[in-house]
Write an enzyme that holds these catalytic residues in place. Structure first.
Site, PDB file in Angstrom:
ATOM      1  N   GLU A  11       0.876  -1.177   0.000  1.00 25.88           N
ATOM      2  CA  GLU A  11       0.000   0.000   0.000  1.00 25.88           C
ATOM      3  C   GLU A  11       0.906   1.218   0.000  1.00 25.88           C
ATOM      4  OE1 GLU A  11      -2.863  -0.387  -0.754  1.00 25.88           O
ATOM      5  OE2 GLU A  11      -3.161  -2.482  -0.230  1.00 25.88           O
ATOM      6  N   CYS A  41      -2.386   8.828   3.255  1.00 21.11           N
ATOM      7  CA  CYS A  41      -2.077   8.455   1.869  1.00 21.11           C
ATOM      8  C   CYS A  41      -3.282   8.729   0.994  1.00 21.11           C
ATOM      9  CB  CYS A  41      -1.573   7.035   1.754  1.00 21.11           C
ATOM     10  SG  CYS A  41      -2.624   5.853   2.517  1.00 21.11           S
TER      11      CYS A  41
END
Ligand code: UN1
Length: 544
Positions: A268, A302
């Site tokens: 990720e 993020c």
């Protein structure tokens, strides 16, 4: 737990935890005297914890413990594993306030967001408790009679995990909880920004009843230190699966190492998430959502918005409203003031990168609408709450005149800064939104159902919001990105189970004789009647 007196300036926040690794259900110090401090980013006088820096020795010890624990844990019935995960969720819920306080104290999230991030871990535990009663395989027909076929999910073995500091409890839970529920054992290297939260996490897992060696935590630093030793462990064959949240650069290194082992890691990685605002959007809502999307958590998610793509017809009006709302945002120390919108940056590395992006934007020729870099006594906003010299506090920043091919539009900054890119049409908005090397999250504000439909169909991103922020994934939905944002694996919900299990196909032949697949399979007999002939000729059509 061992505590020592804090620095005089940090006493108001509590004592300093003397932390240690967690291996085989024992908290233990390191093999060297090297330690690192976890500082409160909102007030660097506060030493939240002191931890040993783990190295090859500690990781190897943790891997050995995890490998021996695997035999028994992988054979423990999944509903029983689920029960332990459920108890862990209950402990998280009972301690939600304190854990949230630690999230605020150790990484500087506001109270509201800290509570939300702990809730995400609780939701994850509850979701996977019940998954222990499913973890379904399939029963499948065989080609042959008196033969049964079925599929099972099998755990991989020892899972290596490296997690980031911005979601110090939610994101590790997304990895650790399903990995354990599926029957794997874990060696976790938490972020150097959040060792105290990770320490308490391990303590609660111990109290929930995890057997020795099932979860192991090795603390330390990133870069050339503990993080690198973890990655070297992939090439040594220590891990059968690896999971990482962090930068695309490090993600690629892990991907290469796993590739050499023929393993698929869960990665990720970064994002430069687009948020489109069309000319038919509800502007009030769009401004409110964009503020959080861009500046919530100080832009350190993020999933934070990197590029604001504005339809030219509403661009000036939006910028005026957005700017005046941004000016009123209260920045400050979230440990002392629950009402601040965002606090200090998590660490000075993020601070330096934030300052660097001003140079990049200037070189690109972007126009600064507001933003003055670091907050100092001279630039301190009038509603600033706390002492600006005690942490790396920065002003919210907005750039105009940005084009998608500029460096500033392509590179993730991880701070409260955003670029305005003006567009003339939906088609242009979509092409700009797809114009970066990333594909994590995305959003559009519009009231036109057709634009909503076209956007969700054509945006290349793992997550898409319609009339909502680019942030805010839920614990039971798949989380992950496309392109440079990851390798296609997903976290959360039922989808993450694919990341932590491998399929096994089993057949059981009960026929009493050898039946070879394909070779001894029977074929369906043909119908024994004369075919009617060509249907087109029997019923010729008069249609053109
Ligand atoms: C991250 O920043 O690594 O969607 C994860 C969100 C959060 C998770 C972000 N629930 O913003």
């Amino acid at each position: 737990m061992d505590f020592i007196e804090n620095n005089p300036g940090g006493k108001r926040y509590g004592k300093t935890l003397v932390g240690s690794h967690f291996i085989n259900n024992r908290f233990e110090g390191g093999s060297t005297k090297e330690v690192f401090k976890s500082l409160n980013p909102s007030d660097l006088n506060d030493v939240v914890g002191v931890f040993p820096v783990g190295g090859e020795k500690e990781i190897q010890k943790a891997v050995d413990a995890a490998r021996s624990a695997f035999a028994k844990w992988s054979q423990t019935p999944a509903p029983v594993r689920g029960e332990i995960i459920g108890r862990f969720g209950k402990l998280l819920a009972e301690n939600k306030q304190t854990l949230s306080w630690l999230v605020t104290r150790e990484i500087g999230k506001t109270k509201r967001e800290a509570l939300g991030s702990v809730q995400e871990a609780i939701d994850t535990a509850h979701f996977f408790q019940s998954e222990g009663r499913r973890l379904y395989g399939q029963t499948v027909w065989s080609e042959m009679r008196n033969k049964e076929c079925m599929t099972y999910r099998r755990p991989y073995g020892v899972v290596g995990i490296i997690s980031a500091g911005n979601f110090p409890i939610a994101v590790p839970s997304w990895k650790i909880i399903p990995a354990l529920l599926c029957g794997n054992t874990v060696v976790w290297k938490p972020s150097e920004d959040s060792p105290v939260i990770s320490y308490v996490f391990a303590q609660l897992a111990l109290e929930a009843g995890l057997p020795p060696g099932v979860l192991n935590v090795v603390h330390g630093l990133g870069g050339k230190s503990t993080g690198e030793e973890m990655i070297k462990g992939i090439d040594k064959g220590w891990f059968q699966k690896f999971s990482f949240t962090g930068s695309t650069v490090v993600g690629k290194m892990i991907g290469e190492a796993c590739g050499r082992q023929l393993q698929v890691p869960s990665l990720e990685l970064g994002g430069k998430n687009p948020l489109v605002i069309m000319d038919d959007a509800d502007l009030g809502k769009a401004v409110e959502a964009s503020l959080f999307s861009c500046y919530g958590t100080g832009g350190q998610r993020c999933t934070s918005t990197g590029n604001l793509i504005l339809h030219e017809k509403i661009a000036d009006r939006f910028i005026a409203d957005f700017s005046s709302a941004a000016e009123k945002l209260k920045i400050g120390n979230p440990c002392l003031d629950e009402t601040v919108y965002y606090g200090a940056l998590i660490n000075s590395r993020f601070g330096e990168r934030f300052l660097d992006h001003f140079e990049m934007a200037k070189k690109d020729g972007a126009k600064l609408l507001f933003g003055k870099g670091r907050i100092t006594k001279d630039t301190r906003p009038s509603n600033f709450s706390g002492d600006e010299s005690h942490g790396f506090y920065v002003h919210p920043t907005l750039w105009d005149g940005v084009k998608i091919n500029m460096n500033i539009a392509q590179n993730e900054v991880f701070g409260p800064t955003v670029n305005v890119i003006r567009v003339k049409s939906f088609e242009e908005a979509l092409s700009v939104a797809n114009g970066t090397a990333y594909g994590l999250s995305s959003a559009i504000f519009t009231q036109n159902p057709q634009s909503m439909y076209l956007f969700k169909n054509h945006i290349d991103a793992g997550m898409t919001s319609i009339n909502n922020s680019t942030t805010g994934a839920e614990a039971h939905l798949p989380f992950g990105g496309t392109k440079g944002s990851g390798n296609g694996t997903r976290e959360s919900g039922i989808w993450v189970i694919d990341a932590y299990t491998k399929w096994q196909a089993v057949n059981v032949d009960l026929s009493g004789r050898l039946q070879l697949a394909q070779i001894d399979a029977e074929t369906a007999t043909m119908a024994d009647i004369k075919p009617m002939g060509n249907l087109n000729q029997l019923f010729p059509s008069t249609w053109a």
